[in-house]
Design an enzyme around this catalytic site. Structure first.
Site, PDB file in Angstrom:
ATOM      1  N   ARG A  70       0.837  -1.196   0.000  1.00 56.21           N
ATOM      2  CA  ARG A  70       0.000   0.000   0.000  1.00 56.21           C
ATOM      3  C   ARG A  70       0.869   1.241   0.000  1.00 56.21           C
ATOM      4  NH1 ARG A  70       1.037   2.164   4.737  1.00 56.21           N
ATOM      5  NH2 ARG A  70       1.291   0.853   6.573  1.00 56.21           N
ATOM      6  N   GLY A  72       1.856   5.042   1.604  1.00 66.26           N
ATOM      7  CA  GLY A  72       2.000   5.517   2.975  1.00 66.26           C
ATOM      8  C   GLY A  72       3.226   4.970   3.682  1.00 66.26           C
ATOM      9  N   VAL A  74       4.755   3.682   7.931  1.00 64.49           N
ATOM     10  CA  VAL A  74       4.514   2.648   8.947  1.00 64.49           C
ATOM     11  C   VAL A  74       3.262   2.975   9.741  1.00 64.49           C
ATOM     12  CG1 VAL A  74       5.363   1.700  11.135  1.00 64.49           C
ATOM     13  CG2 VAL A  74       6.906   1.927   9.205  1.00 64.49           C
ATOM     14  N   TYR A  76       0.289   0.918  12.730  1.00 68.20           N
ATOM     15  CA  TYR A  76       0.016  -0.224  13.622  1.00 68.20           C
ATOM     16  C   TYR A  76      -1.426  -0.652  13.476  1.00 68.20           C
ATOM     17  CZ  TYR A  76      -1.087  -2.748  17.920  1.00 68.20           C
ATOM     18  OH  TYR A  76      -1.544  -3.687  18.818  1.00 68.20           O
ATOM     19  N   HIS A  77      -1.635  -1.967  13.475  1.00 67.36           N
ATOM     20  CA  HIS A  77      -2.975  -2.540  13.565  1.00 67.36           C
ATOM     21  C   HIS A  77      -3.009  -3.494  14.749  1.00 67.36           C
ATOM     22  CE1 HIS A  77      -3.861  -0.892   9.669  1.00 67.36           C
ATOM     23  NE2 HIS A  77      -2.973  -1.653   9.051  1.00 67.36           N
ATOM     24  N   ILE A 138      -5.372   6.124   6.336  1.00 70.77           N
ATOM     25  CA  ILE A 138      -5.713   5.627   5.003  1.00 70.77           C
ATOM     26  C   ILE A 138      -4.438   5.243   4.260  1.00 70.77           C
ATOM     27  CG2 ILE A 138      -6.595   6.279   2.710  1.00 70.77           C
ATOM     28  CD1 ILE A 138      -8.630   8.054   4.087  1.00 70.77           C
ATOM     29  N   GLY A 139      -4.487   4.115   3.557  1.00 73.66           N
ATOM     30  CA  GLY A 139      -3.410   3.703   2.662  1.00 73.66           C
ATOM     31  C   GLY A 139      -4.009   2.785   1.619  1.00 73.66           C
ATOM     32  N   PHE A 151      -8.696   1.721   4.994  1.00 71.95           N
ATOM     33  CA  PHE A 151      -8.670   2.629   6.143  1.00 71.95           C
ATOM     34  C   PHE A 151      -8.632   1.852   7.450  1.00 71.95           C
ATOM     35  CE2 PHE A 151     -13.130   1.810   5.133  1.00 71.95           C
ATOM     36  CZ  PHE A 151     -13.695   1.533   6.374  1.00 71.95           C
ATOM     37  N   CYS A 168       2.751   6.790  10.579  1.00 69.65           N
ATOM     38  CA  CYS A 168       2.453   7.465   9.308  1.00 69.65           C
ATOM     39  C   CYS A 168       3.530   8.464   8.918  1.00 69.65           C
ATOM     40  CB  CYS A 168       1.083   8.146   9.355  1.00 69.65           C
ATOM     41  SG  CYS A 168      -0.255   7.053   9.871  1.00 69.65           S
TER      42      CYS A 168
END
Length: 224
Positions: A70, A72, A74, A76-77, A138-139, A151, A168
């Site tokens: 994607r 963008g 770095v 985190y999820h 968003i990426g 997103f 980001c």
């Protein structure tokens, strides 16, 4: 489509299968709504200094580190964060990626507004903010006119992992969440309902809940 909590790599494989099916006209546009186990994802513009502790240190904290295609930097999820992956044919929007992203920001802003959080955009920055605190990122990636990635909105997730990186690519970026803004944990399922409805309204689509197996062959993601 809501497959639950899915490992990042498995969700990427699912997106690729859906992307191919959408490119071939075999399925309509799809919105995946899910969560991930802890993972840092490095976008195409990421640099080493965005993970200042070194990748091995993050893995010792139980957080996966992975490269992705994607746009963008770095991010985190983790559990409690809502991640949305629209698989969308951009021809419906005149192949205008910027218009597609602007609508995505509006989906997040209007959905958060319905939950009592006033959010907006900051000039020169992609994503959604509450004052000077970032709540939505968003990426995207586009291949043969079809989008993947999308997103992420901080709902109930732990915000500490953001403090260990340069999220980001923004130095000293302050992150927030629906829980932090409202002072209590929120109903993720109900918030997903809001996102799905608002997404349908702004992208002019009629939401229809389906299982991954109804749209794509092959191994299905395992909810964790």
């Amino acid at each position: 489509m809501r497959p639950g909590q899915v490992r990042y790599g498995e969700s990427r494989e699912l997106q690729k299968r859906l992307e191919a099916a959408r490119q071939n006209g075999a399925i309509p546009d799809v919105l995946l709504l899910l969560e991930h186990p802890p993972v840092y994802t490095k976008g195409r513009r990421s640099t080493a200094d965005e993970l200042p502790m070194g990748e091995d240190w993050y893995r010792m904290q139980g957080i996966e580190v992975t490269v992705t295609d994607r746009g963008g930097r770095v991010t985190y999820h983790g559990p409690g964060q809502l991640v949305g992956y629209p698989i969308v044919d951009l021809r419906a929007y005149g192949d205008d990626v910027h218009e597609y992203i602007r609508r995505m920001e509006r989906v997040m802003i209007e959905s958060l507004g319905e939950w009592g959080v006033e959010a907006g955009c900051i000039e020169g920055q992609t994503g959604v903010w509450v004052g000077d605190r970032k709540i939505g990122s968003i990426g995207v990636h586009v291949d043969r006119g079809v989008t993947t990635h999308g997103f992420a909105i901080n709902v109930n997730n732990d915000l500490q992992p953001f403090q260990w990186i340069v999220p980001c690519g923004i130095e000293a970026c302050r992150m927030t969440s629906l829980t932090r803004e409202l002072g209590a944990e929120q109903d993720m399922g109900a918030f997903m309902d809001t996102i799905a409805r608002v997404f349908g309204e702004l992208y002019e689509r009629e939401p229809l809940e389906v299982e991954p197996s109804e749209l794509t062959p092959g191994p299905q993601p395992v909810a964790r």
